[in-house]
Design a protein around this motif. Structure first.
Motif, short mmCIF file in Angstrom:
data_model
loop_
_atom_site.label_atom_id
_atom_site.label_comp_id
_atom_site.label_asym_id
_atom_site.label_seq_id
_atom_site.Cartn_x
_atom_site.Cartn_y
_atom_site.Cartn_z
N LEU A 29 0.83 -1.18 0.00
CA LEU A 29 0.00 0.00 0.00
C LEU A 29 0.88 1.25 0.00
O LEU A 29 2.11 1.14 -0.07
CB LEU A 29 -0.92 -0.02 1.22
CG LEU A 29 -2.10 -1.02 1.27
CD1 LEU A 29 -3.08 -0.80 0.14
CD2 LEU A 29 -1.64 -2.45 1.35
N LYS A 30 0.24 2.43 0.09
CA LYS A 30 1.00 3.69 -0.01
C LYS A 30 1.85 3.93 1.25
O LYS A 30 3.01 4.33 1.18
CB LYS A 30 0.03 4.85 -0.19
CG LYS A 30 0.63 6.09 -0.83
CD LYS A 30 -0.37 7.23 -0.89
CE LYS A 30 -0.45 7.94 0.46
NZ LYS A 30 -1.49 8.96 0.57
N ASN B 103 -0.82 4.15 7.11
CA ASN B 103 -2.23 4.52 7.23
C ASN B 103 -3.08 3.70 6.25
O ASN B 103 -4.10 3.13 6.64
CB ASN B 103 -2.38 6.03 6.96
CG ASN B 103 -3.81 6.52 7.14
OD1 ASN B 103 -4.72 5.98 6.54
ND2 ASN B 103 -4.00 7.55 7.95
N GLN B 104 -2.64 3.63 5.01
CA GLN B 104 -3.39 2.87 4.01
C GLN B 104 -3.35 1.37 4.29
O GLN B 104 -4.34 0.67 4.10
CB GLN B 104 -2.82 3.16 2.61
CG GLN B 104 -3.01 4.59 2.16
CD GLN B 104 -4.46 4.89 1.79
OE1 GLN B 104 -4.92 4.48 0.73
NE2 GLN B 104 -5.18 5.56 2.66
N SER C 148 -5.69 0.76 7.18
CA SER C 148 -7.08 0.95 6.72
C SER C 148 -7.54 -0.31 5.99
O SER C 148 -8.65 -0.80 6.19
CB SER C 148 -7.16 2.15 5.77
OG SER C 148 -6.78 3.33 6.43
N ASN D 99 4.10 -0.29 5.11
CA ASN D 99 3.10 -0.28 4.02
C ASN D 99 2.86 -1.65 3.40
O ASN D 99 2.14 -1.77 2.42
CB ASN D 99 3.52 0.71 2.92
CG ASN D 99 4.79 0.26 2.21
OD1 ASN D 99 5.66 -0.35 2.84
ND2 ASN D 99 4.92 0.56 0.94
N LEU E 262 -8.00 1.13 -2.69
CA LEU E 262 -7.04 2.02 -2.03
C LEU E 262 -5.91 2.49 -2.96
O LEU E 262 -5.08 3.29 -2.58
CB LEU E 262 -6.43 1.32 -0.80
CG LEU E 262 -7.38 1.16 0.39
CD1 LEU E 262 -6.81 0.21 1.41
CD2 LEU E 262 -7.66 2.51 1.06
N LYS E 263 -5.91 1.98 -4.18
CA LYS E 263 -4.85 2.36 -5.13
C LYS E 263 -4.99 3.80 -5.60
O LYS E 263 -6.09 4.27 -5.82
CB LYS E 263 -4.88 1.39 -6.32
CG LYS E 263 -3.88 0.27 -6.13
CD LYS E 263 -3.91 -0.67 -7.31
CE LYS E 263 -3.09 -1.93 -7.00
NZ LYS E 263 -3.43 -3.01 -7.93
#
Lengths: 101, 101
Positions: free
Chosen positions: A37-38, A41-42, A45, A68, A100-101
């Motif tokens: 992920l980024k 947080n991401q 999530s 991440n 989420l991308k």
């Protein structure tokens, strides 16, 4: 009742996941994928959404998170291998990660 | 600026954590502990609280979750070993786990 995937289900439902980057785990009937992920947080999530589904369907991933990255292993303890619950969870993870991308 | 723990800090701040069940990781300057919660709901509740602190202080654990178990490894990437950030995070984990008992 949850049972292990049969050959037809593996061809129809597991194969598309293997083509989407999931891999078979050596030595056990389970599948694995690393989601990147980024940031944290991401990643968290993403994990939170998955956790809510996991509780709802009473089927929980084994997962490792480092910043991440989220490494997910899916298998169904009660049947000693892959079941339709894992297919459902894997497809949910794909959708959630794509959102989420 | 975050720096690696010195000998005095290790004696004063790390030692109590080792006595509380944390162990030194072989081959790297990091600490590990497995937390066993009641079920997945409690384990993920625990992780969520920790995730909020992790974002707040910009210091993130490496962790693995399988149902009610949460394996946590702490180290500070920027200093290549243990720092006061890891001590803070470990103490928070202890408090959070005790609250859920």
């Amino acid at each position: 009742m949850v049972v292990r995937l049969n050959e037809q289900e593996r061809a129809e439902k597991l194969q598309p996941l293997l083509e989407a980057g999931w891999t078979l785990v050596e030595g056990r009937d389970a599948i694995f994928k690393q989601f990147i992920l980024k940031d944290f947080n991401q990643a968290f999530s993403f994990m939170t959404g998955v956790a809510l589904l996991a509780e709802k369907i009473n089927h929980h991933p084994e997962w490792f998170n480092c910043y991440n990255k989220v490494d997910v292993t899916l298998s169904t303890h009660d049947v000693g291998g892959l079941s339709s619950q894992d297919i459902r969870m894997a497809n949910h993870l794909e959708t959630a990660a794509n959102l989420l991308k």
